[in-house]
Design a protein around this motif. Structure first.
Motif, short mmCIF file in Angstrom:
data_model
loop_
_atom_site.label_atom_id
_atom_site.label_comp_id
_atom_site.label_asym_id
_atom_site.label_seq_id
_atom_site.Cartn_x
_atom_site.Cartn_y
_atom_site.Cartn_z
N MET A 1 11.82 -36.43 -8.10
CA MET A 1 11.64 -35.08 -8.08
C MET A 1 10.76 -34.59 -7.13
N ILE A 2 11.84 -34.51 -6.03
CA ILE A 2 11.22 -33.95 -4.88
C ILE A 2 11.94 -32.42 -4.53
N TYR A 3 11.21 -31.37 -4.31
CA TYR A 3 11.79 -30.11 -4.08
C TYR A 3 11.95 -30.09 -2.74
N ASN A 4 12.64 -28.93 -2.28
CA ASN A 4 12.96 -28.66 -0.87
C ASN A 4 11.78 -27.57 -0.61
N ALA A 5 11.36 -27.83 0.67
CA ALA A 5 10.34 -27.33 0.92
C ALA A 5 10.57 -25.91 1.87
N SER A 6 9.78 -25.00 1.68
CA SER A 6 9.89 -23.63 2.02
C SER A 6 9.81 -23.74 3.62
N GLU A 7 10.65 -23.18 4.30
CA GLU A 7 10.51 -23.03 5.91
C GLU A 7 10.57 -21.58 6.44
N GLU A 8 10.12 -20.70 5.48
CA GLU A 8 10.27 -19.40 5.70
C GLU A 8 9.13 -19.09 6.64
N ALA A 9 9.19 -18.13 7.59
CA ALA A 9 7.98 -17.49 8.45
C ALA A 9 6.97 -16.89 7.42
N LEU A 10 5.80 -17.17 7.48
CA LEU A 10 4.85 -16.18 6.50
C LEU A 10 4.06 -15.08 7.26
N GLU A 11 3.94 -14.34 6.96
CA GLU A 11 2.79 -13.36 7.54
C GLU A 11 1.55 -13.83 6.95
N GLU A 12 0.46 -13.89 7.44
CA GLU A 12 -0.79 -14.43 6.90
C GLU A 12 -1.32 -13.75 6.12
N ASN A 13 -1.50 -12.60 6.33
CA ASN A 13 -2.06 -11.53 5.01
C ASN A 13 -1.22 -11.46 3.77
N ASP A 14 -0.02 -11.68 4.02
CA ASP A 14 0.98 -11.69 2.88
C ASP A 14 0.47 -13.06 1.87
N TYR A 15 0.15 -14.18 2.69
CA TYR A 15 0.06 -15.29 2.19
C TYR A 15 -1.42 -15.53 1.41
N LYS A 16 -2.30 -14.71 2.18
CA LYS A 16 -3.87 -15.04 1.73
C LYS A 16 -4.09 -13.82 0.77
N TYR A 17 -3.55 -12.72 0.91
CA TYR A 17 -4.12 -11.58 0.14
C TYR A 17 -3.02 -10.49 -0.65
N PHE A 18 -2.03 -10.89 -0.62
CA PHE A 18 -0.86 -10.05 -1.21
C PHE A 18 -1.25 -10.37 -2.76
N VAL A 19 -1.19 -9.06 -3.44
CA VAL A 19 -1.22 -8.88 -4.97
C VAL A 19 -0.36 -7.78 -5.42
N PHE A 20 0.38 -8.01 -6.41
CA PHE A 20 1.06 -6.79 -6.94
C PHE A 20 0.33 -5.86 -7.43
N PRO A 21 0.55 -4.47 -7.28
CA PRO A 21 -0.24 -3.27 -7.70
C PRO A 21 -0.05 -3.10 -9.23
N ASN A 22 -1.26 -2.95 -9.68
CA ASN A 22 -1.04 -2.18 -11.06
C ASN A 22 -0.57 -0.85 -11.14
N ILE A 23 0.33 -0.47 -12.11
CA ILE A 23 0.86 1.08 -12.21
C ILE A 23 0.53 1.63 -13.43
N SER A 24 -0.05 2.75 -13.11
CA SER A 24 -0.50 3.51 -14.16
C SER A 24 -0.11 5.18 -14.41
N LYS A 25 0.92 5.23 -15.42
CA LYS A 25 1.51 6.67 -15.33
C LYS A 25 0.77 7.21 -16.67
N GLY A 26 1.10 8.45 -16.99
CA GLY A 26 0.38 9.25 -17.98
C GLY A 26 0.64 8.44 -19.62
N ASN A 27 1.87 7.93 -19.97
CA ASN A 27 1.89 7.47 -21.30
C ASN A 27 2.09 5.87 -21.08
N TYR A 28 1.80 5.35 -19.94
CA TYR A 28 1.97 3.78 -19.94
C TYR A 28 1.16 3.32 -18.75
N THR A 29 0.80 1.93 -18.85
CA THR A 29 0.42 1.29 -17.77
C THR A 29 1.19 -0.15 -17.62
#
Length: 332
Positions: free
Chosen positions: A143-171
């Motif tokens: 069970m050996i997975y193929n490695a990623s060879e994608e070029a990475l932006e350092e900030n994406d790799y270290k600091y990326f987070v999805f935003p929380n979304i808040s609307k009037g009647n839901y979050t």
């Protein structure tokens, strides 16, 4: 003075390693096995292949080696695993199974496991490397997975987070990436408050899907995934009433849970039982809304729409009962 100290220390470590290498029999007692494993970890490490740990299971049936590896080519890992397996067999020949697990900064952890007969045959030249590896793969012990060879932006790799979304009647929060190489998929929690109106809940779900579909996801450092600003192929949303620290369980007994939503751009889900345990999935009330599959906690939110359902047909809610004895009762 400091350099002389380095020289003396290095000489002592080298002498000790050579002594252990030539007299490993003195470490074959249960009390000294951990010390032996530590010395073997040093011996089995070479540039680019670092043995992090060696341990065995309680009944001494399997010996495990954890390895950090730089070259993530699957063929290379297969060759290294055979070499390490033979080295372990030379020093530790009394185990029935030899498992080597591999990790890397650009690859999901994987493993290769040999049985004693396979390692014995390679060690003594009875069978070829290709023959044994083919057998290991056939038995699903590779069970050996193929490695990623994608070029990475350092900030994406270290600091990326999805935003929380808040609307009037839901979050929306707890957004996670579950993408595959050919499918952009996101998971999220949706909180709708105390509304109990079916049409209002459906409007909130539809709005939340539109918000989530457009979210950008970054490349993964360990595996190749579909990523970027394109529309999501699939969304998996747990819908709750209130965002409390507890009560996030998907269960008919959890009054805070409203439904599970499975959106697919093709209209066809790829999840078996919604990714839930069959017992939980079968207790929910299912319906289809265009490209969305919804599994409700309570039957009262279920809508029967589309073609006319025969009284003796199975109820579309998924209960397994005939329609006339289930949701069709309210229509009589």
């Amino acid at each position: 003075m400091i350099y002389e100290l380095y020289d003396v220390t290095s000489a002592i470590l080298l002498a000790l390693a050579l002594f252990i290498n030539n007299h490993s029999d003195i470490l074959q007692t249960p009390q000294s096995s951990n010390l032996l494993f530590r010395f073997l970890s040093l011996k089995f490490s070479v540039p680019g292949v670092y043995c992090l740990n060696i341990n065995d299971v309680a009944d001494n049936d399997q010996i495990n080696m954890e390895v950090d590896i730089h070259n993530t080519d699957r063929g290379y890992i297969g060759q290294i695993s055979v070499m390490l397996g033979c080295m372990m067999y030379e020093f530790l020949p009394n185990y029935n199974r030899y498992l080597i697990s591999f990790s890397s900064a650009r690859m999901f952890p994987g493993f290769i496991r040999f049985n004693k007969h396979q390692i014995h045959d390679i060690f003594y030249g009875i069978r070829s490397f290709d023959d044994v590896i083919s057998e290991v793969i056939k038995k699903s012990e590779f069970m050996i997975y193929n490695a990623s060879e994608e070029a990475l932006e350092e900030n994406d790799y270290k600091y990326f987070v999805f935003p929380n979304i808040s609307k009037g009647n839901y979050t929306i929060n707890h957004i996670h990436d579950a993408s595959l190489e050919d499918r952009k998929r996101l998971r999220a929690h949706l909180f709708i408050g105390d509304t109990d109106d079916r049409q209002e809940i459906l409007r909130i779900i539809s709005d939340a899907i539109e918000e989530l579909k457009q979210l950008r996801n970054p490349p993964d450092p360990k595996m190749i995934i579909k990523h970027g600003n394109m529309e999501a192929d699939a969304l998996y949303i747990n819908v709750y009433r209130n965002d409390t620290r507890a009560n996030k369980e998907i269960s008919p007994k959890n009054a805070n849970f409203v439904c599970f939503v499975d959106y697919n751009i093709s209209g066809v889900t790829t999840l078996l039982n919604g990714g839930l345990l069959p017992g939980i999935w079968n207790s929910l009330y299912k319906e289809k809304q265009d490209l969305i599959d919804i599994a409700w906690r309570e039957r009262k939110h279920l809508g029967i729409c589309g073609r006319k359902i025969g009284r003796n047909e199975l109820c579309p809610c998924g209960s397994g009962k005939k329609y006339k004895k289930c949701c069709g009762k309210s229509k009589q």
